[in-house]
Design a protein around this motif. Structure first.
Motif, PDB file in Angstrom:
ATOM      1  N   ALA A  83       0.832  -1.204   0.000  1.00  0.00           N
ATOM      2  CA  ALA A  83       0.000   0.000   0.000  1.00  0.00           C
ATOM      3  C   ALA A  83       0.867   1.254   0.000  1.00  0.00           C
ATOM      4  O   ALA A  83       0.582   2.219  -0.726  1.00  0.00           O
ATOM      5  N   LYS A  84       1.923   1.236   0.781  1.00  0.00           N
ATOM      6  CA  LYS A  84       2.840   2.377   0.862  1.00  0.00           C
ATOM      7  C   LYS A  84       3.488   2.636  -0.501  1.00  0.00           C
ATOM      8  O   LYS A  84       3.582   3.779  -0.940  1.00  0.00           O
ATOM      9  N   TRP A  85       3.903   1.575  -1.171  1.00  0.00           N
ATOM     10  CA  TRP A  85       4.504   1.731  -2.493  1.00  0.00           C
ATOM     11  C   TRP A  85       3.496   2.299  -3.481  1.00  0.00           C
ATOM     12  O   TRP A  85       3.820   3.154  -4.286  1.00  0.00           O
ATOM     13  N   GLU A  86       2.248   1.817  -3.401  1.00  0.00           N
ATOM     14  CA  GLU A  86       1.229   2.255  -4.356  1.00  0.00           C
ATOM     15  C   GLU A  86       0.702   3.662  -4.079  1.00  0.00           C
ATOM     16  O   GLU A  86       0.178   4.298  -4.981  1.00  0.00           O
ATOM     17  N   ASN A  87       0.831   4.139  -2.860  1.00  0.00           N
ATOM     18  CA  ASN A  87       0.367   5.505  -2.604  1.00  0.00           C
ATOM     19  C   ASN A  87       1.511   6.514  -2.696  1.00  0.00           C
ATOM     20  O   ASN A  87       1.323   7.699  -2.433  1.00  0.00           O
ATOM     21  N   GLY A  88       2.698   6.028  -3.057  1.00  0.00           N
ATOM     22  CA  GLY A  88       3.826   6.926  -3.284  1.00  0.00           C
ATOM     23  C   GLY A  88       4.596   7.304  -2.038  1.00  0.00           C
ATOM     24  O   GLY A  88       5.429   8.201  -2.083  1.00  0.00           O
ATOM     25  N   SER A  89       4.356   6.608  -0.946  1.00  0.00           N
ATOM     26  CA  SER A  89       5.053   6.927   0.303  1.00  0.00           C
ATOM     27  C   SER A  89       6.414   6.257   0.419  1.00  0.00           C
ATOM     28  O   SER A  89       7.142   6.524   1.355  1.00  0.00           O
ATOM     29  N   GLY A  90       6.717   5.382  -0.510  1.00  0.00           N
ATOM     30  CA  GLY A  90       8.002   4.703  -0.449  1.00  0.00           C
ATOM     31  C   GLY A  90       8.304   3.928  -1.702  1.00  0.00           C
ATOM     32  O   GLY A  90       7.440   3.740  -2.555  1.00  0.00           O
ATOM     33  N   ILE A  91       9.537   3.502  -1.786  1.00  0.00           N
ATOM     34  CA  ILE A  91      10.004   2.665  -2.888  1.00  0.00           C
ATOM     35  C   ILE A  91      10.585   1.414  -2.238  1.00  0.00           C
ATOM     36  O   ILE A  91      11.262   1.499  -1.214  1.00  0.00           O
ATOM     37  N   PRO A  92      10.333   0.255  -2.823  1.00  0.00           N
ATOM     38  CA  PRO A  92      10.826  -0.975  -2.206  1.00  0.00           C
ATOM     39  C   PRO A  92      12.349  -1.056  -2.191  1.00  0.00           C
ATOM     40  O   PRO A  92      13.029  -0.395  -2.980  1.00  0.00           O
ATOM     41  N   SER A  93      12.852  -1.874  -1.304  1.00  0.00           N
ATOM     42  CA  SER A  93      14.289  -2.131  -1.251  1.00  0.00           C
ATOM     43  C   SER A  93      14.724  -2.783  -2.558  1.00  0.00           C
ATOM     44  O   SER A  93      13.886  -3.243  -3.348  1.00  0.00           O
ATOM     45  N   ASP A  94      16.011  -2.845  -2.770  1.00  0.00           N
ATOM     46  CA  ASP A  94      16.538  -3.463  -3.984  1.00  0.00           C
ATOM     47  C   ASP A  94      16.058  -4.903  -4.129  1.00  0.00           C
ATOM     48  O   ASP A  94      15.684  -5.333  -5.218  1.00  0.00           O
TER      49      ASP A  94
END
Length: 86
Positions: free
Chosen positions: A32-43
């Motif tokens: 959810a965080k990735w999809e709402n723009g609050s973060g980018i996943p680790s490598d």
């Protein structure tokens, strides 16, 4: 942007955030965080996403996403450095 492309891939695959999270071994809130723009996943998670959806990182992460990610990391490091010197 990454958040839009991830959601698009997930929607096309017909899976929920919860299902994607289970396949990637992360929490639903991370997706959810990735999809709402609050973060980018680790490598590692980014690699897993690319492998799961059979896309390359360059397509998934555009230049703006990468610049923001690098900027956040450098700001974080500067902040940590300031705390260490106090």
């Amino acid at each position: 942007m990454f958040k839009d492309r991830l959601k698009e891939l997930r929607d096309k695959a017909g899976i929920s955030q919860y299902e994607l999270a289970n396949k990637l071994y992360v929490s639903r809130s991370a997706v959810a965080k990735w999809e709402n723009g609050s973060g980018i996943p680790s490598d590692i998670n980014l690699e897993a996403i690319c492998k799961y959806f059979n896309v390359n990182e360059e397509w998934l992460l555009d230049r703006k996403d990468l610049k923001n990610y690098i900027l956040k990391k450098s700001e974080n490091n500067i902040y940590k450095l300031m705390l260490i010197t106090l």
